[in-house]
Design a protein around this motif. Sequence first.
Motif, PDB file in Angstrom:
ATOM      1  N   GLU A 198       3.442 -34.204  62.604  1.00  0.00           N
ATOM      2  CA  GLU A 198       4.951 -32.627  62.522  1.00  0.00           C
ATOM      3  C   GLU A 198       4.487 -31.951  64.043  1.00  0.00           C
ATOM      4  OE1 GLU A 198       6.898 -32.139  59.565  1.00  0.00           O
ATOM      5  OE2 GLU A 198       6.566 -34.554  59.778  1.00  0.00           O
ATOM      6  N   GLY A 199       3.594 -32.454  64.380  1.00  0.00           N
ATOM      7  CA  GLY A 199       3.316 -31.390  65.304  1.00  0.00           C
ATOM      8  C   GLY A 199       1.956 -31.255  66.620  1.00  0.00           C
ATOM      9  N   ASP A 200       1.897 -30.590  67.020  1.00  0.00           N
ATOM     10  CA  ASP A 200       0.326 -30.890  67.956  1.00  0.00           C
ATOM     11  C   ASP A 200      -0.463 -29.844  66.920  1.00  0.00           C
ATOM     12  OD1 ASP A 200       0.906 -28.436  69.303  1.00  0.00           O
ATOM     13  OD2 ASP A 200       1.424 -29.294  71.050  1.00  0.00           O
ATOM     14  N   TRP A 201      -1.184 -30.026  67.922  1.00  0.00           N
ATOM     15  CA  TRP A 201      -2.857 -29.565  67.051  1.00  0.00           C
ATOM     16  C   TRP A 201      -2.098 -27.828  67.424  1.00  0.00           C
ATOM     17  CZ3 TRP A 201      -6.104 -30.896  64.109  1.00  0.00           C
ATOM     18  CH2 TRP A 201      -6.381 -32.291  64.000  1.00  0.00           C
ATOM     19  N   ALA A 202      -1.604 -27.157  69.176  1.00  0.00           N
ATOM     20  CA  ALA A 202      -1.374 -25.554  69.055  1.00  0.00           C
ATOM     21  C   ALA A 202       0.028 -25.213  68.116  1.00  0.00           C
ATOM     22  CB  ALA A 202      -0.660 -25.487  70.251  1.00  0.00           C
TER      23      ALA A 202
END
Length: 262
Positions: free
Chosen positions: A210-214
């Motif tokens: 769903e997205g990166d770590w940030a």
Amino acid sequence: MRTELVSEPGDPDRPNEDFASVGLPASGQGGSLVVLDGVTPPRGDYGCLHSVAWFSARLGGSLTELSLSRRDLTLPEVLSGAISRVADAHADTCDLSHPRTPQATVVLARWSAAEVEYLVLSDSALLVESPSGEVTALLDDRLSRLPRASLATDAVADATVRNKEGGFFTAAADPSVASRAVTGTLPRTSVRTLTALTDGATRWVEKFHEGDWAALFTLVRKEGAQALVNRIRALETADAEERVHLRRSKTHDDATVVFVEL
């Protein structure tokens, strides 16, 4: 300082095998966080009279106490000492040499006025945000780099890669595993927040993409840790039918998030 802790079982009818704590010493100087993900064993005998939840509670409690009271010890020494304590507590009744003796992944962080120390063992994660807003994921990625064939079944993994050279390591009964952890020290001035997550919470990045770590960090900061867990539960539920069809891993996993703003 602001802290937030959310830990939710994957199945409400089963004990949560995760452990989480944030400790602040009476001196008011520094603190520590501990996050463990207990490893659910396959069905059958695993050589121990105690549950994984019992192990996680014992190990997590020892890590919390030692990380705060023994600042003279490094974090690997803290982990080694805590593992030894727990092993001593059930060595007389249980087979601690069994490959599935109760065990857990570990995230441990400790801070003072001068520095932030960290330790990561196996597939839980620690995110560090700098004062400028840059987010760095501190990971032990050995499990993710293994050939899938080595993880095809529990028996194959236990025989070839679990707590073995060239494989991956968890905190079980051998205190020497502490030397295998990913560790480091950062200047306190370079760290604004810490976010520790078990793999039930890292699924948002690592399984569902769903997205990166940030992006995960931004979600936790803006909407809270419970919002992350809620989104993961919705994704898991939507994925359930395909999971059963493809015989993938369990639908829901214990999910724990600890957020600390230093």
